[in-house]
Design an enzyme around this catalytic site. Structure first.
Site, PDB file in Angstrom:
ATOM      1  N   ASP A 133       0.841  -1.201   0.000  1.00  0.00           N
ATOM      2  CA  ASP A 133       0.000   0.000   0.000  1.00  0.00           C
ATOM      3  C   ASP A 133       0.876   1.251   0.000  1.00  0.00           C
ATOM      4  O   ASP A 133       0.634   2.188   0.758  1.00  0.00           O
ATOM      5  CB  ASP A 133      -0.923  -0.039   1.235  1.00  0.00           C
ATOM      6  CG  ASP A 133      -2.140   0.861   1.077  1.00  0.00           C
ATOM      7  OD1 ASP A 133      -2.438   1.265  -0.073  1.00  0.00           O
ATOM      8  OD2 ASP A 133      -2.779   1.159   2.092  1.00  0.00           O
ATOM      9  N   LYS A 135       1.807   4.567  -1.171  1.00  0.00           N
ATOM     10  CA  LYS A 135       1.210   5.710  -1.874  1.00  0.00           C
ATOM     11  C   LYS A 135       1.512   6.955  -1.040  1.00  0.00           C
ATOM     12  O   LYS A 135       1.849   6.834   0.152  1.00  0.00           O
ATOM     13  CB  LYS A 135      -0.296   5.508  -2.071  1.00  0.00           C
ATOM     14  CG  LYS A 135      -1.065   5.236  -0.808  1.00  0.00           C
ATOM     15  CD  LYS A 135      -2.512   4.947  -1.117  1.00  0.00           C
ATOM     16  CE  LYS A 135      -3.288   4.621   0.150  1.00  0.00           C
ATOM     17  NZ  LYS A 135      -4.647   4.181  -0.108  1.00  0.00           N
ATOM     18  N   ASN A 138       0.554   7.389   2.606  1.00  0.00           N
ATOM     19  CA  ASN A 138       1.168   6.526   3.616  1.00  0.00           C
ATOM     20  C   ASN A 138       2.638   6.833   3.832  1.00  0.00           C
ATOM     21  O   ASN A 138       3.362   6.033   4.412  1.00  0.00           O
ATOM     22  CB  ASN A 138       0.993   5.047   3.231  1.00  0.00           C
ATOM     23  CG  ASN A 138      -0.455   4.613   3.386  1.00  0.00           C
ATOM     24  OD1 ASN A 138      -1.210   5.258   4.108  1.00  0.00           O
ATOM     25  ND2 ASN A 138      -0.836   3.538   2.720  1.00  0.00           N
ATOM     26  N   ASP A 151       1.765   3.075   8.032  1.00  0.00           N
ATOM     27  CA  ASP A 151       0.564   2.337   7.709  1.00  0.00           C
ATOM     28  C   ASP A 151       0.836   0.955   7.121  1.00  0.00           C
ATOM     29  O   ASP A 151       0.876   0.772   5.902  1.00  0.00           O
ATOM     30  CB  ASP A 151      -0.324   3.149   6.749  1.00  0.00           C
ATOM     31  CG  ASP A 151      -1.778   2.730   6.902  1.00  0.00           C
ATOM     32  OD1 ASP A 151      -1.986   1.576   7.320  1.00  0.00           O
ATOM     33  OD2 ASP A 151      -2.668   3.525   6.615  1.00  0.00           O
ATOM     34  N   THR A 169      -8.211   3.471  -3.385  1.00  0.00           N
ATOM     35  CA  THR A 169      -7.882   3.784  -4.768  1.00  0.00           C
ATOM     36  C   THR A 169      -7.136   2.618  -5.430  1.00  0.00           C
ATOM     37  O   THR A 169      -6.361   1.914  -4.787  1.00  0.00           O
ATOM     38  CB  THR A 169      -7.019   5.066  -4.842  1.00  0.00           C
ATOM     39  OG1 THR A 169      -6.569   5.220  -6.173  1.00  0.00           O
ATOM     40  CG2 THR A 169      -5.815   5.011  -3.912  1.00  0.00           C
TER      41      THR A 169
END
Ligand code: AMP
Length: 281
Positions: A133, A135, A138, A151, A169
């Site tokens: 994850d 992105k 994060n 995260d 997303t």
């Protein structure tokens, strides 16, 4: 025996923000004056959303990680109604906010972030952890503006065939994940390519034109663009930047540039003086 912490050990400094399951505050540890970030999660909310298991895994993974570009989880405790995560404080906040402010980063700045992320991801992968994850939301920034990956809610021990429920997303997910196939640590290489593109262009490469991809048509169009790797890189990017992005955004996970080679790519070495003592980690 390790010391048991409780809320009375801390005093409130200031609220930092609100996440999906609770609020985050900066807190001062009373005895030492040390500033931490405390994430306060309501047990009732966690249970309602069936997130208990995910939180346990997040704690289990993050508390075993120690790297200068990974947000440290110092400890956690709970009372009847709440769970408290005691995290390293990242004074410069979210990278996402900084990017929105300036729209794009100059290549030297993008290169620095990609290098720091590559060292952190190499560390994670050596420990058989896939983040899944990566992105801008994060990524937090430490006091010198250095990356801190946070995260670990979606992270797993590799390899994984677990299907992602894909409630957020799609923009950072690789073809094998949007198509629900089994995946490996190479998913994080793809996200690194997406990030590099977004840092330099101002939006992720497969984003549907109308953004706010809550819309089903937008999600479908992003899905299709990812699956087909419909990639257009603006001309104004340097050849090195284009080359690195293309080498990371490969449909075949095994053909994505390995992290050790990312660190030695000209887009990175040109700006980071790799090999100098400053950058050895
Ligand atoms: P989250 O629940 O992780 O989405 O966090 C909510 C907000 O709190 C984020 O948008 C950050 O701005 C802020 N925040 C979370 N963790 C930290 C931290 N360790 N240091 C500084 N700010 C944080």
């Amino acid at each position: 025996m390790p010391r048991e912490w409780c809320l009375d050990d801390f005093e409130l400094a200031r609220p930092l923000g609100k996440g999906q399951f609770g609020r985050v505050y900066s807190m001062r540890e009373r005895r030492t004056g040390f500033i931490v970030a405390m994430k306060v999660l309501l047990k009732s909310e966690l249970l309602k959303a069936n997130m208990e298991h995910q939180l346990r895994r997040e704690i289990d993974i993050q508390s075993n990680l120690k790297h200068k570009h990974i947000l440290r989880l110092d400890t956690f405790f709970h009372d009847e109604t709440r769970v408290y995560l005691v995290l390293e404080y990242a004074p410069q906040g979210e990278l996402y906010r900084q990017l929105k402010k300036v729209r794009t980063f100059p290549e030297w700045r993008a290169s620095k972030y990609i290098y720091e992320l590559a060292t952190a991801l190499a560390y994670l992968h050596r420990k058989h952890v896939i983040h899944r994850d990566i992105k801008p939301e994060n990524l937090l920034l430490g006091c010198n503006g250095e990356i801190k990956i946070s995260d670990f809610g979606w992270s797993v021990h590799a390899p994984s065939s677990r299907r992602n429920t894909m409630c957020g997303t799609l923009d950072y997910l690789p073809p094998e994940m949007v198509e629900g196939r089994s995946h490996s640590s190479h998913v994080d290489l793809w996200s690194l390519g997406v990030l590099c593109y977004e840092f330099l262009v101002g939006h992720p490469p497969f984003e549907a034109k109308d953004e706010a991809a809550e819309d089903t048509n937008d999600r479908e169009s992003t899905f299709r663009r990812i699956a087909k790797v419909e990639l257009t890189i603006p001309d104004h990017l340097s050849d090195d930047a284009k080359d690195l992005i293309r080498k990371l955004l490969q449909r075949n996970p095994d053909q994505r540039l390995a992290l050790e080679r990312v660190m030695l790519h000209p887009f990175i070495t040109r700006h980071n003086g790799v090999g100098s003592s400053k950058n050895r980690s």
